[in-house]
Design a protein around this motif. Structure first.
Motif, PDB file in Angstrom:
ATOM      1  N   GLN A 246     -20.744  47.896 -12.883  1.00 38.38           N
ATOM      2  CA  GLN A 246     -21.764  47.269 -13.700  1.00 38.38           C
ATOM      3  C   GLN A 246     -21.609  46.519 -14.791  1.00 38.38           C
ATOM      4  O   GLN A 246     -22.556  45.870 -15.618  1.00 38.38           O
ATOM      5  CB  GLN A 246     -22.668  48.402 -14.103  1.00 38.38           C
ATOM      6  CG  GLN A 246     -23.194  49.578 -13.102  1.00 38.38           C
ATOM      7  CD  GLN A 246     -24.056  48.807 -11.924  1.00 38.38           C
ATOM      8  OE1 GLN A 246     -24.943  48.096 -12.184  1.00 38.38           O
ATOM      9  NE2 GLN A 246     -23.620  48.978 -10.682  1.00 38.38           N
ATOM     10  N   LEU A 247     -20.206  45.792 -14.817  1.00 38.75           N
ATOM     11  CA  LEU A 247     -19.987  44.987 -15.977  1.00 38.75           C
ATOM     12  C   LEU A 247     -20.498  43.782 -15.781  1.00 38.75           C
ATOM     13  O   LEU A 247     -20.354  43.012 -14.401  1.00 38.75           O
ATOM     14  CB  LEU A 247     -18.521  45.095 -15.971  1.00 38.75           C
ATOM     15  CG  LEU A 247     -17.775  44.356 -17.229  1.00 38.75           C
ATOM     16  CD1 LEU A 247     -18.111  45.169 -18.677  1.00 38.75           C
ATOM     17  CD2 LEU A 247     -16.460  44.303 -17.331  1.00 38.75           C
ATOM     18  N   ASN A 248     -21.186  42.859 -16.521  1.00 36.70           N
ATOM     19  CA  ASN A 248     -21.766  41.708 -16.446  1.00 36.70           C
ATOM     20  C   ASN A 248     -20.986  40.715 -17.263  1.00 36.70           C
ATOM     21  O   ASN A 248     -20.284  40.977 -18.282  1.00 36.70           O
ATOM     22  CB  ASN A 248     -23.124  41.784 -16.627  1.00 36.70           C
ATOM     23  CG  ASN A 248     -23.878  40.598 -16.616  1.00 36.70           C
ATOM     24  OD1 ASN A 248     -23.678  39.376 -17.288  1.00 36.70           O
ATOM     25  ND2 ASN A 248     -24.743  40.588 -15.446  1.00 36.70           N
TER      26      ASN A 248
ATOM     27  N   ASP B 169     -21.375  40.768 -20.761  1.00 35.32           N
ATOM     28  CA  ASP B 169     -20.680  41.813 -21.659  1.00 35.32           C
ATOM     29  C   ASP B 169     -19.483  41.124 -22.233  1.00 35.32           C
ATOM     30  O   ASP B 169     -18.811  41.925 -23.256  1.00 35.32           O
ATOM     31  CB  ASP B 169     -20.315  43.193 -20.858  1.00 35.32           C
ATOM     32  CG  ASP B 169     -21.838  43.542 -20.160  1.00 35.32           C
ATOM     33  OD1 ASP B 169     -22.862  43.644 -21.061  1.00 35.32           O
ATOM     34  OD2 ASP B 169     -21.808  44.105 -19.138  1.00 35.32           O
ATOM     35  N   SER B 170     -18.757  40.296 -22.042  1.00 32.52           N
ATOM     36  CA  SER B 170     -17.464  39.805 -22.185  1.00 32.52           C
ATOM     37  C   SER B 170     -17.746  39.036 -23.710  1.00 32.52           C
ATOM     38  O   SER B 170     -16.542  38.830 -24.228  1.00 32.52           O
ATOM     39  CB  SER B 170     -16.582  38.997 -21.325  1.00 32.52           C
ATOM     40  OG  SER B 170     -17.534  37.718 -21.056  1.00 32.52           O
TER      41      SER B 170
ATOM     42  N   ASP C  52     -28.425  39.560 -28.313  1.00 32.49           N
ATOM     43  CA  ASP C  52     -28.518  40.911 -27.730  1.00 32.49           C
ATOM     44  C   ASP C  52     -30.084  41.109 -27.862  1.00 32.49           C
ATOM     45  O   ASP C  52     -30.645  40.550 -28.690  1.00 32.49           O
ATOM     46  CB  ASP C  52     -27.574  42.008 -28.444  1.00 32.49           C
ATOM     47  CG  ASP C  52     -27.720  42.080 -29.910  1.00 32.49           C
ATOM     48  OD1 ASP C  52     -28.978  41.966 -30.430  1.00 32.49           O
ATOM     49  OD2 ASP C  52     -26.697  42.245 -30.714  1.00 32.49           O
TER      50      ASP C  52
ATOM     51  N   ASP D  31     -32.764  43.307 -17.980  1.00 29.10           N
ATOM     52  CA  ASP D  31     -31.599  43.477 -17.104  1.00 29.10           C
ATOM     53  C   ASP D  31     -31.823  42.576 -15.952  1.00 29.10           C
ATOM     54  O   ASP D  31     -30.514  42.188 -15.286  1.00 29.10           O
ATOM     55  CB  ASP D  31     -31.749  45.084 -16.612  1.00 29.10           C
ATOM     56  CG  ASP D  31     -31.322  46.102 -17.756  1.00 29.10           C
ATOM     57  OD1 ASP D  31     -30.726  45.454 -18.725  1.00 29.10           O
ATOM     58  OD2 ASP D  31     -31.929  47.036 -17.604  1.00 29.10           O
TER      59      ASP D  31
ATOM     60  N   ARG E 162     -30.257  39.386 -16.926  1.00 26.46           N
ATOM     61  CA  ARG E 162     -29.073  39.427 -17.045  1.00 26.46           C
ATOM     62  C   ARG E 162     -28.223  39.291 -15.808  1.00 26.46           C
ATOM     63  O   ARG E 162     -27.029  38.539 -15.609  1.00 26.46           O
ATOM     64  CB  ARG E 162     -28.480  40.738 -17.670  1.00 26.46           C
ATOM     65  CG  ARG E 162     -28.867  40.747 -19.311  1.00 26.46           C
ATOM     66  CD  ARG E 162     -28.289  42.080 -19.977  1.00 26.46           C
ATOM     67  NE  ARG E 162     -26.904  42.492 -19.601  1.00 26.46           N
ATOM     68  CZ  ARG E 162     -26.059  41.837 -20.411  1.00 26.46           C
ATOM     69  NH1 ARG E 162     -26.282  41.061 -21.492  1.00 26.46           N
ATOM     70  NH2 ARG E 162     -24.780  42.376 -20.482  1.00 26.46           N
TER      71      ARG E 162
ATOM     72  N   GLU F 298     -22.263  32.618 -28.217  1.00 28.97           N
ATOM     73  CA  GLU F 298     -22.519  33.689 -28.764  1.00 28.97           C
ATOM     74  C   GLU F 298     -23.562  33.392 -29.768  1.00 28.97           C
ATOM     75  O   GLU F 298     -23.171  32.601 -30.697  1.00 28.97           O
ATOM     76  CB  GLU F 298     -21.471  34.379 -29.512  1.00 28.97           C
ATOM     77  CG  GLU F 298     -20.355  34.739 -28.540  1.00 28.97           C
ATOM     78  CD  GLU F 298     -19.416  33.544 -28.130  1.00 28.97           C
ATOM     79  OE1 GLU F 298     -19.748  32.342 -28.703  1.00 28.97           O
ATOM     80  OE2 GLU F 298     -18.283  33.618 -27.771  1.00 28.97           O
TER      81      GLU F 298
END
Length: 504
Positions: free
Chosen positions: A256-258, A261-262, A412, A445, A448, A469
């Motif tokens: 489930q890592l997107n 997320d990095s 976020d 979600d 994403r 970011e």
């Protein structure tokens, strides 16, 4: 492929005159039904041997049908406006809208054939052009277009006989053009490369029709009946768009890592560092845009991101570095009626900048794989094939010297909530918040996941994505400017090396 078009097809006068009234009536009915339904456009490509009746046949079709609903386009020498943009731009801007018919002389096939016959390039370049034509036609047909491709043919003997007959007739010798004489000398090459093109581009969705051009009665009835049968078949179909594709599911990471997320969303700049770096990067951009090497390039910047991620603020800082005559900003919203009547990418092709110019897209062609995918505004078939169509589009831009820079501004969920509340509380910011923003937040979600798929499938060497970011607006604005500057410098360096290599 041309044997059947060299056997002497002919229709006698009585048979022809008996057939024309019913054919003409049926063509008119089909044309008006096409105009009423407005479900798809018709594109007719005219190619083949000079003197085989191309112009006469199209003139007759205009007499048989309503010419107000037919757009005849001729693509001869490229204009300065066209030379300043990617080659396909001249065709995209002339595409007929849904419900209309477009006849293209001197189209993409004419250009590639003439270039190869006259030795302007070799077979690998021809094959590259053929592949590009295939991709373009597949995309147009997937968008619903009905394409007819006609090759009007004469044997070498027939062509020479026609030229001799006209040359010997003082009343009609004016009908021989320089292109007729030229092609009489290059006939063998033209047919050789024509066969190569037809062989590789005759597909089920856009087949070629080879028409023998000696007898006017035959060619007129043949073309008319092919058009009628194709139109009637398409008009009877429930929908011309494919709604199902044979494709494996995109899948989701087992952990489930997107990709998002990095990102380190804690990146920040204090006010002093921000002001120093901002003015430095703006001055750098101003100088690069005035650099004489920019004459070989155009610049396109794509801004996508979460709602309230600061796209508008970043765009304003980029624009502040430049003379307003150097750039244009294109905000992308829901398509207009005019845009819905064209293939999806048409609305973006029409806004491409000329060399030396800069266009900013505030939202972009990626809407198909983001909002349209999530909101169900298009079918799964539409957005699944869009990844390939977008990559092809951006490759065409890069090949034409357009520098493509793409940004996803990421924040976020908590930061978005803070900005939404701020917009509701401050009167001059209230226009920035809409019901759609709140509704999109509920699908956080889903977006994403779509962004991860988008970057995985469209971040390429020629047009990579830059993930920004954006929790801190200062950091985001400077990163955007710095990325654009690096892209320009890299492009200038590559073009310098290419020019030096060519000189050596």
């Amino acid at each position: 492929m041309f044997e059947s078009a060299e056997i002497g097809h002919a229709i006698d006068k009585d048979t022809y005159e008996a057939a024309v009234p019913a054919l003409r009536e049926a063509l008119l009915e089909a044309q008006f039904e096409l105009q009423q339904q407005k479900r798809f456009p018709v594109i007719i490509l005219i190619n083949g041997i000079e003197g085989a009746g191309k112009g006469e046949t199209v003139k007759l079709l205009n007499e048989w049908m309503d010419p107000r609903l037919i757009e005849v386009r001729t693509f001869d020498q490229q204009t300065d406006e066209e030379l300043a943009r990617p080659p396909a731009w001249r065709y995209w801007r002339m595409l007929p809208a849904k419900g209309r018919m477009g006849v293209f002389f001197g189209n993409w096939y004419s250009q590639m054939l003439q270039g190869r016959v006259h030795g302007l390039f070799k077979d690998p370049r021809l094959d590259q052009a053929i592949a590009g034509a295939e991709r373009l036609e597949k995309m147009l047909c997937d968008e619903g277009a009905l394409i007819f491709k006609f090759w009007f043919h004469l044997s070498k003997k027939q062509m020479k006989a026609r030229l001799k007959s006209l040359a010997d007739d003082p009343l009609h010798s004016w009908r021989i053009s320089p292109l007729d004489w030229q092609q009489s000398q290059t006939y063998d090459k033209f047919v050789k490369y024509g066969e190569r093109v037809l062989r590789r581009t005759s597909r089920d969705y856009a087949p070629w029709h080879v028409i023998e051009g000696v007898d006017a009665n035959y060619r007129s009835l043949a073309v008319g009946k092919i058009l009628l049968e194709g139109l009637q078949s398409a008009l009877k179909r429930a929908d011309v768009n494919p709604h199902e594709v044979s494709a494996a599911p995109l899948g989701t990471p087992v952990d489930q890592l997107n990709l998002l997320d990095s990102l380190d969303l804690t990146q920040r700049l204090d006010k002093k560092d921000y002001e120093e770096q901002l003015i430095t990067e703006q001055a750098r951009l101003s100088g690069l845009m005035r650099d004489k090497r920019m004459r070989r390039h155009a610049l396109v910047a794509v801004f996508e991101g979460n709602d309230a991620a600061g796209k508008g603020g970043a765009i304003r800082r980029v624009a502040a570095a430049l003379d307003p005559r150097q750039y244009s900003i294109v905000p992308i919203a829901a398509p207009t009626e005019e845009e819905r009547a064209q293939p999806y990418l048409w609305r973006f092709w029409r806004h491409l900048p000329a060399r030396g110019k800069f266009t900013v897209f505030d939202r972009s062609w990626y809407g198909r794989v983001l909002v349209e995918r999530i909101e169900g505004f298009c079918t799964s078939a539409d957005w699944l094939r869009a990844y390939g169509e977008i990559n092809d589009f951006e490759e065409q831009l890069a090949d034409a010297g357009v520098i493509v820079v793409k940004f996803w501004l990421a924040i976020d969920k908590d930061t978005q909530m803070e900005r939404f509340q701020e917009r509701e509380e401050i009167s001059f910011k209230r226009f920035k918040i809409t019901e759609d923003d709140w509704r999109n937040r509920e699908k956080w979600d889903d977006y994403r996941r779509a962004v991860g798929d988008m970057v995985d499938r469209t971040s390429t060497e020629i047009a990579p994505w830059t993930l920004v970011e954006a929790n801190d607006k200062r950091w985001a604005r400077v990163k955007v400017l710095r990325t654009i500057n690096r892209a320009l410098e890299d492009a200038f360096e590559k073009s310098d090396k290419k020019a030096k290599k060519h000189k050596d």
